[in-house]
Design a protein around this motif. Structure first.
Motif, PDB file in Angstrom:
ATOM      1  N   LEU A 551     -17.203  -0.684   9.462  1.00  0.00           N
ATOM      2  CA  LEU A 551     -15.925  -0.575  10.150  1.00  0.00           C
ATOM      3  C   LEU A 551     -16.157   0.218  11.425  1.00  0.00           C
ATOM      4  O   LEU A 551     -16.716   1.326  11.385  1.00  0.00           O
ATOM      5  CB  LEU A 551     -14.898   0.153   9.273  1.00  0.00           C
ATOM      6  CG  LEU A 551     -13.580   0.526   9.968  1.00  0.00           C
ATOM      7  CD1 LEU A 551     -12.772  -0.718  10.313  1.00  0.00           C
ATOM      8  CD2 LEU A 551     -12.750   1.482   9.092  1.00  0.00           C
ATOM      9  N   VAL A 552     -15.738  -0.341  12.556  1.00  0.00           N
ATOM     10  CA  VAL A 552     -15.832   0.358  13.839  1.00  0.00           C
ATOM     11  C   VAL A 552     -14.415   0.654  14.310  1.00  0.00           C
ATOM     12  O   VAL A 552     -13.550  -0.220  14.298  1.00  0.00           O
ATOM     13  CB  VAL A 552     -16.587  -0.481  14.889  1.00  0.00           C
ATOM     14  CG1 VAL A 552     -16.644   0.249  16.220  1.00  0.00           C
ATOM     15  CG2 VAL A 552     -17.996  -0.801  14.389  1.00  0.00           C
ATOM     16  N   VAL A 553     -14.197   1.896  14.709  1.00  0.00           N
ATOM     17  CA  VAL A 553     -12.878   2.330  15.146  1.00  0.00           C
ATOM     18  C   VAL A 553     -12.973   2.880  16.560  1.00  0.00           C
ATOM     19  O   VAL A 553     -13.876   3.675  16.868  1.00  0.00           O
ATOM     20  CB  VAL A 553     -12.300   3.407  14.200  1.00  0.00           C
ATOM     21  CG1 VAL A 553     -10.965   3.933  14.726  1.00  0.00           C
ATOM     22  CG2 VAL A 553     -12.132   2.850  12.794  1.00  0.00           C
ATOM     23  N   ALA A 554     -12.041   2.463  17.413  1.00  0.00           N
ATOM     24  CA  ALA A 554     -11.859   3.051  18.743  1.00  0.00           C
ATOM     25  C   ALA A 554     -10.408   3.505  18.808  1.00  0.00           C
ATOM     26  O   ALA A 554      -9.493   2.686  18.700  1.00  0.00           O
ATOM     27  CB  ALA A 554     -12.158   2.034  19.831  1.00  0.00           C
ATOM     28  N   ASP A 555     -10.179   4.812  18.972  1.00  0.00           N
ATOM     29  CA  ASP A 555      -8.825   5.332  18.839  1.00  0.00           C
ATOM     30  C   ASP A 555      -8.711   6.673  19.567  1.00  0.00           C
ATOM     31  O   ASP A 555      -9.657   7.484  19.533  1.00  0.00           O
ATOM     32  CB  ASP A 555      -8.512   5.556  17.350  1.00  0.00           C
ATOM     33  CG  ASP A 555      -7.099   5.184  16.979  1.00  0.00           C
ATOM     34  OD1 ASP A 555      -6.449   4.439  17.729  1.00  0.00           O
ATOM     35  OD2 ASP A 555      -6.631   5.634  15.916  1.00  0.00           O
ATOM     36  N   PRO A 556      -7.578   6.933  20.222  1.00  0.00           N
ATOM     37  CA  PRO A 556      -7.366   8.275  20.781  1.00  0.00           C
ATOM     38  C   PRO A 556      -7.420   9.323  19.675  1.00  0.00           C
ATOM     39  O   PRO A 556      -7.014   9.064  18.531  1.00  0.00           O
ATOM     40  CB  PRO A 556      -5.958   8.181  21.385  1.00  0.00           C
ATOM     41  CG  PRO A 556      -5.754   6.735  21.654  1.00  0.00           C
ATOM     42  CD  PRO A 556      -6.469   6.021  20.540  1.00  0.00           C
ATOM     43  N   LEU A 557      -7.910  10.507  20.004  1.00  0.00           N
ATOM     44  CA  LEU A 557      -7.913  11.598  19.040  1.00  0.00           C
ATOM     45  C   LEU A 557      -7.614  12.898  19.763  1.00  0.00           C
ATOM     46  O   LEU A 557      -7.659  12.971  21.002  1.00  0.00           O
ATOM     47  CB  LEU A 557      -9.229  11.683  18.286  1.00  0.00           C
ATOM     48  CG  LEU A 557     -10.387  12.491  18.899  1.00  0.00           C
ATOM     49  CD1 LEU A 557     -11.402  12.835  17.842  1.00  0.00           C
ATOM     50  CD2 LEU A 557     -11.049  11.745  20.037  1.00  0.00           C
ATOM     51  N   LEU A 558      -7.320  13.925  18.993  1.00  0.00           N
ATOM     52  CA  LEU A 558      -7.100  15.259  19.536  1.00  0.00           C
ATOM     53  C   LEU A 558      -8.336  16.109  19.269  1.00  0.00           C
ATOM     54  O   LEU A 558      -8.906  16.069  18.179  1.00  0.00           O
ATOM     55  CB  LEU A 558      -5.870  15.898  18.891  1.00  0.00           C
ATOM     56  CG  LEU A 558      -4.535  15.207  19.167  1.00  0.00           C
ATOM     57  CD1 LEU A 558      -3.404  15.892  18.392  1.00  0.00           C
ATOM     58  CD2 LEU A 558      -4.225  15.192  20.653  1.00  0.00           C
ATOM     59  N   ARG A 559      -8.715  16.886  20.286  1.00  0.00           N
ATOM     60  CA  ARG A 559      -9.905  17.726  20.150  1.00  0.00           C
ATOM     61  C   ARG A 559      -9.599  19.058  19.477  1.00  0.00           C
ATOM     62  O   ARG A 559     -10.500  19.890  19.315  1.00  0.00           O
ATOM     63  CB  ARG A 559     -10.505  17.953  21.530  1.00  0.00           C
ATOM     64  CG  ARG A 559     -11.120  16.692  22.115  1.00  0.00           C
ATOM     65  CD  ARG A 559     -11.475  16.843  23.573  1.00  0.00           C
ATOM     66  NE  ARG A 559     -12.231  15.693  24.053  1.00  0.00           N
ATOM     67  CZ  ARG A 559     -12.485  15.438  25.334  1.00  0.00           C
ATOM     68  NH1 ARG A 559     -12.015  16.260  26.271  1.00  0.00           N
ATOM     69  NH2 ARG A 559     -13.181  14.378  25.679  1.00  0.00           N
ATOM     70  N   GLY A 560      -8.364  19.248  19.114  1.00  0.00           N
ATOM     71  CA  GLY A 560      -7.966  20.470  18.437  1.00  0.00           C
ATOM     72  C   GLY A 560      -6.459  20.494  18.281  1.00  0.00           C
ATOM     73  O   GLY A 560      -5.752  19.576  18.693  1.00  0.00           O
ATOM     74  N   THR A 561      -5.956  21.551  17.690  1.00  0.00           N
ATOM     75  CA  THR A 561      -4.516  21.694  17.505  1.00  0.00           C
ATOM     76  C   THR A 561      -3.853  21.959  18.848  1.00  0.00           C
ATOM     77  O   THR A 561      -4.367  22.729  19.664  1.00  0.00           O
ATOM     78  CB  THR A 561      -4.214  22.847  16.535  1.00  0.00           C
ATOM     79  OG1 THR A 561      -4.918  22.613  15.311  1.00  0.00           O
ATOM     80  CG2 THR A 561      -2.728  22.934  16.247  1.00  0.00           C
ATOM     81  N   VAL A 562      -2.715  21.316  19.095  1.00  0.00           N
ATOM     82  CA  VAL A 562      -2.007  21.494  20.363  1.00  0.00           C
ATOM     83  C   VAL A 562      -0.762  22.338  20.158  1.00  0.00           C
ATOM     84  O   VAL A 562      -0.122  22.286  19.100  1.00  0.00           O
ATOM     85  CB  VAL A 562      -1.635  20.131  20.984  1.00  0.00           C
ATOM     86  CG1 VAL A 562      -2.867  19.399  21.465  1.00  0.00           C
ATOM     87  CG2 VAL A 562      -0.863  19.259  19.998  1.00  0.00           C
ATOM     88  N   HIS A 563      -0.412  23.110  21.190  1.00  0.00           N
ATOM     89  CA  HIS A 563       0.754  23.979  21.139  1.00  0.00           C
ATOM     90  C   HIS A 563       1.488  23.905  22.474  1.00  0.00           C
ATOM     91  O   HIS A 563       0.947  23.463  23.481  1.00  0.00           O
ATOM     92  CB  HIS A 563       0.344  25.431  20.862  1.00  0.00           C
ATOM     93  CG  HIS A 563      -0.461  25.617  19.622  1.00  0.00           C
ATOM     94  ND1 HIS A 563       0.097  25.681  18.368  1.00  0.00           N
ATOM     95  CD2 HIS A 563      -1.811  25.747  19.448  1.00  0.00           C
ATOM     96  CE1 HIS A 563      -0.858  25.846  17.463  1.00  0.00           C
ATOM     97  NE2 HIS A 563      -2.027  25.885  18.091  1.00  0.00           N
ATOM     98  N   GLY A 564       2.732  24.346  22.466  1.00  0.00           N
ATOM     99  CA  GLY A 564       3.485  24.495  23.699  1.00  0.00           C
ATOM    100  C   GLY A 564       3.599  23.222  24.505  1.00  0.00           C
ATOM    101  O   GLY A 564       3.946  22.155  23.986  1.00  0.00           O
ATOM    102  N   SER A 565       3.274  23.305  25.802  1.00  0.00           N
ATOM    103  CA  SER A 565       3.415  22.152  26.687  1.00  0.00           C
ATOM    104  C   SER A 565       2.455  21.031  26.307  1.00  0.00           C
ATOM    105  O   SER A 565       2.764  19.847  26.492  1.00  0.00           O
ATOM    106  CB  SER A 565       3.185  22.572  28.143  1.00  0.00           C
ATOM    107  OG  SER A 565       1.883  23.112  28.309  1.00  0.00           O
ATOM    108  N   ALA A 566       1.278  21.375  25.787  1.00  0.00           N
ATOM    109  CA  ALA A 566       0.332  20.341  25.355  1.00  0.00           C
ATOM    110  C   ALA A 566       0.906  19.553  24.184  1.00  0.00           C
ATOM    111  O   ALA A 566       0.824  18.316  24.136  1.00  0.00           O
ATOM    112  CB  ALA A 566      -0.999  20.979  24.961  1.00  0.00           C
ATOM    113  N   LYS A 567       1.522  20.260  23.256  1.00  0.00           N
ATOM    114  CA  LYS A 567       2.153  19.598  22.122  1.00  0.00           C
ATOM    115  C   LYS A 567       3.298  18.699  22.586  1.00  0.00           C
ATOM    116  O   LYS A 567       3.457  17.566  22.112  1.00  0.00           O
ATOM    117  CB  LYS A 567       2.676  20.656  21.152  1.00  0.00           C
ATOM    118  CG  LYS A 567       3.404  20.113  19.941  1.00  0.00           C
ATOM    119  CD  LYS A 567       3.888  21.285  19.091  1.00  0.00           C
ATOM    120  CE  LYS A 567       4.740  20.807  17.939  1.00  0.00           C
ATOM    121  NZ  LYS A 567       5.273  21.932  17.142  1.00  0.00           N
TER     122      LYS A 567
END
Length: 661
Positions: A551-567
């Motif tokens: 199975l090959v997956v291409a997908d956006p991901l988050l590099r860490g937990t987001v807070h505030g304006s990033a969230k």
């Protein structure tokens, strides 16, 4: 002071074929004058679609405008007719009887992408002139023929040897006197193939018409809707003229129709604060009248699905008809009303082939259509209201043309490399497809059967089929994408006899309709982010891929937990693009392991795909400049959300390969 309605007199475009009539229709002039005003005024009131039909609001996850609710109603009728999803009979010719300002005709062209011929009939020269420009602007003039023709004369339309497979008559018969209504059905029966489908929506009045009184007692025949009919008479006339009724129900609900009237009345007050006159004033008063009739259940909107019978059942009026409105129907849909039509119809015989409009400036999507609704009230990615497969399907039905134009024919990001954004976008998105193909492994070779989970318009599947010399099954939840992918397959396979095993189907990734170990390998390019239950989709992929397959997956991901304006930026982007969740690398690895996959390779290529977002937002802003105000604001807000997401350091992109244990 009030605005005086000034009927327009526009020349009939050369693209419209006139069908002359031998049968007088004294009521025709009233219908024509009802729709003679400037379409711009109607658009202010009805919205950018200019769709003069009821809408379904019940069950919506966010507030709907008139056009969105109207599309839901039309799609519900297609569903009841068995024509929205799944296998359906070939539709070679379609008739839109009473095409109004053309939006339903446009939807028919989109919903039935393979249908070569659609005929649109009207008696309003003003509306036909509007339709001619509208269809040319959307590059549909070669498929849609326009006729100035009375509804009782449709047997005189050209090419009687080619029957209609589907006829749509929505909000039209409310304008017809009884004799014209019955003659129209009689003429229609001569032109619909046996078994062909007729979809009708109309306002029907309950009880004794002789005793019916409106809330406002006057003699005004508002919007040419004075020819009231009962459900019993309506159904009897249909059956007596060669049709059987497959489904007849109250739809939309009375509450939804009253809601529709409330929106219309509000729009009239907002757009014409000093008052108006003519048809728009008639509509404003009708909103009060009909809302009261709906409240007291004196009137309802009915949806009727009819089929052409081999022969008429009996002469009109010789027997009583009972309308089937079950308790389940009422529970599901309520009781509804519908006094207005999208249009009235007009005159008769045809000579020669239809004349057609020349091609206009192509547009990537209908400029009058709502495109980017952003759900309100979302808080966190974990807590937000999750999109359903229907939400995702509707989004891609709306956005597919925009995204394919922005992304060079694909619907995924491009692998630009660290050199920057100078590469052509089509080459970059194809490069991502090639990177996916590189990871499919040794089982994905010649004669292998491969699965594309979220196939879009089919371009990646066809590219990988060409490269691997295998056969691909592509799935999506978007009916429109399936039809586009099948058309692309037809063109691609003409010179490739080996492509016979490739196909595209509607399917849900969490409930795949395939046997265990059916595929040598599978891939999912930017599809898993839309799925509420990603672990279930990964488990289903594990079930249908044979041991040793990948199975090959291409997908956006988050590099860490987001807070505030990033969230906030992540949530805004999720709202625009119906994203259920974005996982971190750790979460992805754990979910893959839990489903039985062994991760072989996991690369974050977020910086290499980032220039793609700039291409998408640039096109969205360009379209916003040309779009009506409401749609332009949606596009601008969507572009801002995606820009903010693209600028986040936490914005990554996973390209991974896993092996089935």
């Amino acid at each position: 002071m009030t605005t005086t309605a000034r009927p327009r007199r526009v020349p009939l475009p050369d693209s419209v074929t006139v069908i002359d009539s031998d049968t007088p229709d004294p009521y025709r002039g009233k219908v024509v004058s009802t729709y003679a005003d400037d379409p711009g005024d109607w658009r202010k009131v009805l919205g950018d679609t200019c769709l003069f039909e009821w809408g379904i609001y019940e069950g919506a996850r966010r507030p709907l405008n008139l056009g969105e609710a109207g599309v839901r109603f039309f799609d519900r009728q297609l569903h009841h007719a068995g024509l929205l999803t799944g296998p359906r009979p070939p539709i070679g010719r379609v008739l839109d009887l009473g095409c109004g300002w053309g939006f339903i005709t446009y939807l028919l062209a989109r919903r039935f992408h393979d249908t070569p011929r659609i005929d649109a009939v009207n008696i309003s020269p003003e509306q036909l002139a509007y339709c001619a420009d509208y269809f040319a602007d959307h590059d549909l003039s070669d498929r849609i023929s326009l006729y100035l023709c009375n509804g009782q004369d449709i047997d005189r339309l050209p090419d009687p040897q080619i029957p209609y497979d589907l006829v749509v008559i929505r909000g039209v018969y409310t304008h017809f006197r009884d004799d014209v209504f019955e003659q129209s059905l009689k003429a229609l029966a001569t032109r619909v193939r046996p078994g062909g489908t007729v979809i009708i929506s109309d306002t029907l009045f309950k009880g004794n018409l002789d005793g019916y009184t409106s809330e406002i007692h006057d003699d005004v025949d508002r919007l040419a809707c004075g020819n009231r009919k009962t459900p019993e008479y309506f159904a009897d006339a249909i059956r007596s003229n060669g049709f059987s009724i497959a489904d007849m129900r109250v739809l939309p609900s009375n509450a939804d129709v009253a809601h529709w009237f409330g929106q219309v009345k509000s729009n009239i007050g907002r757009c014409f604060p000093t008052g108006t006159a003519g048809p728009l004033e008639e509509l404003r008063v009708m909103a009060d009248n009909m809302s009261a009739g709906l409240l007291h259940d004196k009137v309802s909107a009915y949806s009727i699905i009819a089929r052409r019978s081999p022969s008429p059942e009996r002469p009109v009026g010789t027997a009583k008809t009972t309308v089937r409105t079950t308790a389940d129907d009422v529970a599901a849909h309520g009781t509804a009303g519908h006094p207005l039509g999208r249009v009235g119809l007009g005159s008769t015989p045809a000579s020669g082939p239809p004349r057609r409009v020349g091609r206009g400036r192509p547009r990537p999507f209908p400029s009058v259509r709502p495109v980017l609704p952003v759900p309100k009230g979302r808080s966190t990615m974990a807590q937000q209201s999750q999109p359903t497969s229907d939400d995702v399907a509707q989004m891609y039905d709306r956005l597919t043309d925009v995204l394919t134009q922005a992304l060079g024919g694909n619907i995924h990001v491009g692998l630009f490399g660290r050199a920057g954004a100078e590469h052509p976008v089509g080459a970059a998105t194809d490069a991502l497809t090639d990177a996916v193909a590189d990871l499919l492994g040794p089982l994905a070779g010649e004669d292998a059967h491969l699965l594309d989970i979220g196939c879009g318009t089919g371009r990646p599947a066809l590219r990988i089929a060409e490269r691997t010399r295998g056969a691909v099954t592509g799935i999506t939840v978007s009916d429109y994408q399936v039809r586009q992918a099948r058309q692309a397959l037809d063109e691609w396979s003409a010179a490739r006899p080996r492509a016979a095993g490739t196909r595209f189907e509607l399917a849900d990734a969490t409930r795949l309709p395939y046997a265990d170990a059916s595929f040598a390998a599978a891939w999912a390019i930017e599809s898993l982010l839309h799925i509420q239950n990603r672990p279930a989709a990964l488990a289903e992929a594990h079930r249908v891929v044979r041991p040793g397959g990948r199975l090959v997956v291409a997908d956006p991901l988050l590099r860490g937990t987001v807070h505030g304006s990033a969230k906030a930026a992540v949530e805004a982007t999720a709202g625009v693009f119906q994203v259920a969740s974005m996982a971190t690398e750790q979460e992805y690895r754990q979910q893959l392991a839990d489903a039985g996959w062994k991760v072989l390779e996991f690369t974050d290529i977020g910086d290499e795909v980032r220039p793609t977002y700039q291409r998408i937002t640039a096109l969205m802003r360009q379209l916003a400049d040309e779009a009506p105000q409401e749609l332009g604001a949606q596009l601008t807000d969507g572009a801002a959300a995606l820009d903010a997401f693209a600028a986040l350091p936490e914005s990554g992109y996973a390209l991974l390969a896993a092996e089935r244990s």
